[in-house]
Motif scaffolding. Structure first.
Motif, mmCIF file in Angstrom:
data_model
loop_
_atom_site.group_PDB
_atom_site.id
_atom_site.type_symbol
_atom_site.label_atom_id
_atom_site.label_comp_id
_atom_site.label_asym_id
_atom_site.label_seq_id
_atom_site.Cartn_x
_atom_site.Cartn_y
_atom_site.Cartn_z
ATOM 1 N N CYS A 101 0.840 -1.192 0.000
ATOM 2 C CA CYS A 101 0.000 0.000 0.000
ATOM 3 C C CYS A 101 0.877 1.244 0.000
ATOM 4 C CB CYS A 101 -0.879 -0.024 1.253
ATOM 5 S SG CYS A 101 -2.208 1.186 1.229
ATOM 6 N N ASN A 102 0.532 2.224 -0.829
ATOM 7 C CA ASN A 102 1.376 3.420 -0.846
ATOM 8 C C ASN A 102 0.705 4.774 -1.102
ATOM 9 O OD1 ASN A 102 0.836 3.329 -3.576
ATOM 10 N ND2 ASN A 102 2.911 2.888 -4.238
ATOM 11 N N PRO A 103 -0.599 4.922 -0.957
ATOM 12 C CA PRO A 103 -1.194 6.240 -1.236
ATOM 13 C C PRO A 103 -0.625 7.388 -0.394
ATOM 14 C CG PRO A 103 -2.909 4.590 -1.210
ATOM 15 C CD PRO A 103 -1.654 3.910 -0.743
ATOM 16 N N THR A 151 2.306 8.747 -2.353
ATOM 17 C CA THR A 151 2.003 9.429 -3.606
ATOM 18 C C THR A 151 1.140 10.669 -3.384
ATOM 19 O OG1 THR A 151 0.241 7.812 -3.938
ATOM 20 C CG2 THR A 151 2.283 7.400 -5.073
ATOM 21 N N ALA A 165 -5.905 10.600 2.126
ATOM 22 C CA ALA A 165 -5.511 9.586 1.137
ATOM 23 C C ALA A 165 -5.410 8.178 1.725
ATOM 24 C CB ALA A 165 -4.175 9.974 0.514
ATOM 25 N N PRO A 218 -6.051 4.741 2.876
ATOM 26 C CA PRO A 218 -7.223 3.865 2.885
ATOM 27 C C PRO A 218 -7.435 3.213 4.252
ATOM 28 C CG PRO A 218 -5.618 3.160 1.228
ATOM 29 C CD PRO A 218 -4.977 4.238 2.021
ATOM 30 N N ARG A 234 -12.033 3.309 0.244
ATOM 31 C CA ARG A 234 -10.818 3.587 -0.531
ATOM 32 C C ARG A 234 -9.978 2.318 -0.550
ATOM 33 N NH1 ARG A 234 -10.022 9.166 -1.112
ATOM 34 N NH2 ARG A 234 -11.418 10.326 0.248
ATOM 35 N N PHE A 235 -9.454 1.982 -1.718
ATOM 36 C CA PHE A 235 -8.679 0.748 -1.834
ATOM 37 C C PHE A 235 -7.261 0.932 -1.350
ATOM 38 C CE2 PHE A 235 -10.665 -2.697 -4.569
ATOM 39 C CZ PHE A 235 -11.896 -2.480 -3.991
ATOM 40 N N PHE A 236 -6.809 -0.072 -0.644
ATOM 41 C CA PHE A 236 -5.386 -0.134 -0.374
ATOM 42 C C PHE A 236 -4.730 -0.692 -1.615
ATOM 43 C CE2 PHE A 236 -7.457 -3.926 1.288
ATOM 44 C CZ PHE A 236 -6.799 -4.911 0.595
ATOM 45 N N GLU A 260 -0.531 2.783 -6.223
ATOM 46 C CA GLU A 260 -1.014 3.951 -6.964
ATOM 47 C C GLU A 260 -1.310 3.589 -8.422
ATOM 48 O OE1 GLU A 260 2.125 6.388 -8.021
ATOM 49 O OE2 GLU A 260 0.875 8.106 -8.574
ATOM 50 N N ALA A 319 -4.958 2.848 -6.033
ATOM 51 C CA ALA A 319 -5.133 2.790 -4.581
ATOM 52 C C ALA A 319 -5.426 4.185 -4.055
ATOM 53 C CB ALA A 319 -3.889 2.229 -3.921
ATOM 54 N N GLY A 320 -6.158 4.231 -2.961
ATOM 55 C CA GLY A 320 -6.534 5.513 -2.374
ATOM 56 C C GLY A 320 -7.855 6.010 -2.936
ATOM 57 N N ARG A 361 -11.868 5.109 -4.085
ATOM 58 C CA ARG A 361 -12.908 4.155 -3.700
ATOM 59 C C ARG A 361 -13.141 3.148 -4.828
ATOM 60 N NH1 ARG A 361 -14.719 6.090 0.949
ATOM 61 N NH2 ARG A 361 -14.314 8.287 1.281
ATOM 62 N N HIS A 375 -15.363 3.993 -7.738
ATOM 63 C CA HIS A 375 -14.800 4.908 -8.739
ATOM 64 C C HIS A 375 -13.789 4.186 -9.629
ATOM 65 C CE1 HIS A 375 -16.979 7.847 -6.597
ATOM 66 N NE2 HIS A 375 -16.084 8.111 -5.668
#
Ligand SMILES: Cc1cc2nc3c(=O)[nH]c(=O)nc-3n(C[C@H](O)[C@H](O)[C@H](O)COP(=O)(O)OP(=O)(O)OC[C@H]3O[C@@H](n4cnc5c(N)ncnc54)[C@H](O)[C@@H]3O)c2cc1C
Lengths: 160, 357
Positions: free
Chosen positions: A39-41, A44, A77, A79, B48-50, B53, B57-58, B60, B63
């Motif tokens: 996981c990396n939001p 970014t 950001a 999740p 929001r998905f893990f 990117e 990810a981030g 929903r 979407h």
């Protein structure tokens, strides 16, 4: 492992905190992310480049507190809703905490609410300072609350 | 009889990414889904998905479904059939489809099977009472149709699905009395557990459900503790006044069509049950039949999308289309390996080792 009780949790979070000097300067983010998942939001989303680049997406994010200005983009950001922004300079006796919040109805600025710890226990009162909810946030709102200084690392949710 | 170059069965993230990748190479694609809309699991995922990117990810899940569907609909060499259930794949390669009210036949040069997964059931007394739901059904009711399943829920299973659906229930204004988990530790991500814990939902590990209570519908549940050998401990029973029991006890790849097509299958616990052997291109032991996504082994949307791209490129390449395909494939393989490199990917890696041909 996820810490069993709140005390153990607080100890883990303490290790993440920036230097006292940085804490006295104003708001900073903390990532309560203790498990390696792909996981990396947070990385970014950060516009300040304050999350150290990790190539292996499974690595835990580390904040560079020289660069983090507590803008709270990561709070929206993540999740896992695991990013918070702490401002220990809010008042002499209170810290402000920015929480990610995805439930309705939303509280209002100026409202007094119950402050909850990570297990959902009521640990005191909090004052809602501000509610941010614009379109770009896509329903992950940011609630800024004021809590007593000694509860900065304890309060992570609200109820009203 | 209709014909296409690449038939893709299942229009979830894996199938849509496969369609896009193959069509961008120039292949003629038919994308088939039994749902009323494309998207698979994504259309029910309001969180929001893990993940990475690169795989949105981030954002929903709902979407992400739109983003992928828009990309697919932009390509005019993709024919989309929704409300179309693939019934069988015959030895001569004929794919039969129940398309709306009609029975249709289709032949293809290559076929990608991306049918996703189905939920596992749990055995306990009265598990057939109305009010006992699978997590997927709860999500469909709540997030697709805006109907809450009840007032007070007992969630069984603290994997990511159990944790996330609990959170979504709370968002819909439904109380979650507890999440119980048979294992001594919950399997879902810590951050997803933390979200519901701080709302006050207890997560009880080493616990199971003994029975559902009720005559016409669920009026309660009896839970109890498990010892180190997963045996129920007498005297630890506790009654909960719930009107919904939601099962989130795991998924199995949906592989009927793969059996039917004659692919060599193997029972491997890590990916969730019977799965097809596959090569690096995600081709099964039946030439021309590829797999991608949860149907190839239960994992995540990020990996389903990348597998879709790999399978789509492989199938297109095998038909002679090649716009930098091998280079792109190598890139996606590297990406998926990185995704699976960590601790939580261990299970996936172990499973894949047993499935390579
Ligand atoms: C509650 C929950 C939360 C999740 N959260 C995340 C997350 O945060 N991040 C993440 O990466 N992943 C997450 N996932 C996992 C992710 O949704 C799945 O891994 C992903 O959807 C798998 O994609 P897929 O395309 O393989 O299968 P699916 O999305 O299941 O799509 C399969 C499609 O095939 C169709 N189909 C099946 N059989 C047939 C047939 N015979 N004929 C025609 N069509 C057929 C189905 O209608 C369906 O549309 C979550 C899953 C759940 C349930």
């Amino acid at each position: 492992m996820l810490p069993k009780n709140d005390k153990a949790y607080v100890e883990m979070v303490k290790r993440l905190l920036p230097s006292l000097k940085r804490r006295e300067k104003g708001p900073y983010a903390i990532f309560e992310c203790f498990q390696e998942i792909p996981c990396n939001p947070c990385l970014t989303a950060c516009r300040k480049g304050a999350v150290d680049i990790f190539i292996d997406i499974n690595h835990l994010p580390i904040i560079n507190y020289e660069k983090c200005n507590g803008c709270a983009l990561c709070v929206i950001a993540c999740p896992g809703l695991a990013c918070f922004v702490i401002d220990e300079t809010y008042t002499k006796t209170e810290t402000s905490i920015k929480l990610p919040y995805e439930l309705l109805p939303l509280p209002k600025a100026g409202q007094e609410v119950e402050a909850l710890d990570r297990q959902g226990n009521v640990v005191g009162k909090a004052m809602v300072i501000r509610v941010q909810n614009h379109k770009k946030m896509d329903h992950t709102c940011i609630i800024a609350i004021a809590v007593l200084k000694e509860q900065s690392l304890v309060v992570r949710n609200i109820r009203y | 009889m209709q014909s296409t170059e690449i038939a893709i069965i299942g229009g979830g993230p894996a199938g849509m990414c496969a369609a896009q990748a193959a069509a961008e190479q120039g292949a003629r694609v038919t994308l088939i889904d039994r749902g009323k809309q494309l998207g698979g699991q994504l259309v029910k995922q309001t969180h929001r998905f893990f993940g990475s990117e690169y795989e949105y990810a981030g954002i929903r899940g709902i979407h992400i479904a739109n983003i992928l569907e828009d990309a697919v609909r932009k390509l005019d060499n993709i024919e989309i059939k929704i409300d179309s259930t693939v019934l069988a794949i015959y030895g001569d390669g004929v794919i039969t489809i129940e398309e709306g009210e009609n029975y249709k036949k289709l032949t293809s040069k290559k076929t990608i099977i991306s049918t996703g997964a189905s939920e596992k059931m749990l055995v306990f007394t009265n598990n057939d009472l109305p009010g006992v739901y699978g997590a997927g059904a709860v999500q469909t009711l709540m997030n697709e149709h805006g109907v809450i399943p009840g007032e007070n829920v007992l969630m069984i299973g603290a994997g990511n699905i159990g944790l996330i659906v609990s959170y979504q229930l709370i968002q819909a204004g439904v109380k979650v009395a507890a999440v119980i988990e048979a294992a001594p530790q919950f399997g879902g991500y810590h951050v997803h557990a933390a979200k519901i814990k701080r709302i006050g939902v207890p997560i009880l590990t080493s616990h199971t459900i003994k029975e559902a209570i009720g005559k016409e519908f669920v009026e309660g549940a009896v839970i109890c503790r498990l010892d180190a050998n997963w045996k129920q401990i007498a005297g630890t029973e506790k009654k909960l006044d719930v009107d919904v029991i939601c099962l989130a006890v795991g998924l199995s790849p949906l592989v009927e069509l793969l059996w039917h097509a004659g692919c060599q299958m193997k029972y491997v616990p890590q990916p969730g049950g019977y799965v097809a052997l596959r090569d690096r291109d995600l081709q099964t032991t039946v030439p021309g039949i590829y797999i991608a996504g949860d149907a190839s082994g239960v994992e995540e949307a990020s990996s389903a999308m990348i597998e879709g791209k790999i399978a789509g490129l492989s199938a297109a390449e095998a038909l002679g289309y090649n716009k930098n395909a091998s280079h792109m494939k190598a890139k996606y393989m590297e990406e998926i390996n990185i995704l699976r490199a960590g601790n939580v990917g261990k299970k996936v890696r172990e499973g894949l080792k047993m499935l390579a041909v």
